[in-house]
Design an enzyme around this catalytic site. Structure first.
Site, PDB file in Angstrom:
ATOM      1  NE  ARG A   5       0.304   2.102  -4.314  1.00 20.94           N
ATOM      2  CZ  ARG A   5      -0.818   1.962  -5.020  1.00 20.94           C
ATOM      3  NH1 ARG A   5      -1.278   0.778  -5.284  1.00 20.94           N
ATOM      4  NH2 ARG A   5      -1.414   3.027  -5.532  1.00 20.94           N
TER       5      ARG A   5
ATOM      6  CB  ILE B 201       6.011   6.757  -9.589  1.00 22.31           C
ATOM      7  CG1 ILE B 201       5.125   7.489 -10.590  1.00 22.31           C
ATOM      8  CG2 ILE B 201       7.206   7.613  -9.198  1.00 22.31           C
ATOM      9  CD1 ILE B 201       4.415   8.702 -10.001  1.00 22.31           C
TER      10      ILE B 201
ATOM     11  CG  MET C  23       8.502   0.024  -0.886  1.00 23.91           C
ATOM     12  SD  MET C  23       8.031  -1.599  -0.310  1.00 23.91           S
ATOM     13  CE  MET C  23       9.536  -2.484  -0.612  1.00 23.91           C
ATOM     14  CG  HIS C  24       4.246   0.449  -6.862  1.00 26.06           C
ATOM     15  ND1 HIS C  24       4.396  -0.889  -6.581  1.00 26.06           N
ATOM     16  CD2 HIS C  24       2.923   0.617  -7.078  1.00 26.06           C
ATOM     17  CE1 HIS C  24       3.236  -1.489  -6.634  1.00 26.06           C
ATOM     18  NE2 HIS C  24       2.310  -0.593  -6.927  1.00 26.06           N
ATOM     19  CB  ALA C  25       2.788   6.255  -6.556  1.00 27.04           C
TER      20      ALA C  25
END
Ligand code: TYD
Length: 137
Positions: A95, A120, A48-50
């Protein structure tokens, strides 16, 4: 979508199998960091981040999990379930990893050192970042 599932060259004989990963050769960046994820649970999603700049290659060394990949416009789901497959994820890709099999182990090769400022972790912020990116061209 800035990702690719790559079939890696496997050296195999009666003793077993071997895959070699070399920075700048079959890995498309210099490898600055390796980390691994283990003791995962099927009901516990991760990620749960980029990343603003980082590139990664992820290998399921054992077991399997599903990746949900999102470039801000569309979402694709793929399974990572074999040590002879490498999932390349480039920058600005949201992702999520989920549906881990018990004992799943992921190895991650990264193009840079860990830097929390480069993450992010808020989806709305991610959408702003990718939209700014395309409008600035
Ligand atoms: P986190 O980003 O939550 O993992 P995932 O992407 O699998 O959801 O990372 C878990 C913790 O580990 C968090 O406190 C940050 C820390 N961490 C490091 O210190 N160095 C690293 O190289 C990584 C990937 C994480």
């Amino acid at each position: 979508m800035n990702y690719k599932l790559v079939d890696m060259k496997v050296f195999g004989d009666e003793r077993g199998k071997l895959v070699s990963l070399e920075g700048g050769k079959n890995v498309p960046f210099e490898i600055k960091r390796v980390y691994y994820i283990f003791d995962t649970l099927p009901e516990q999603a991760r990620g749960m981040h980029a990343h603003k700049n980082m590139e990664q290659i992820i290998v399921a060394m054992d077991g399997s999990c599903q990746f949900v990949l999102d470039d801000g416009n569309k979402q694709e789901k793929i399974w990572l379930n074999s040590p002879d497959k490498g999932l390349y994820i480039g920058k600005n890709m949201w992702r999520e990893m989920r549906h881990f099999s018990y004992g799943c182990k992921l190895m991650v090769l990264a193009s840079d050192y860990y830097d929390e400022k480069e993450y992010i972790r808020n989806y709305d912020e991610f959408l702003k970042e990718v939209n700014n990116d395309s409008s600035s061209i």
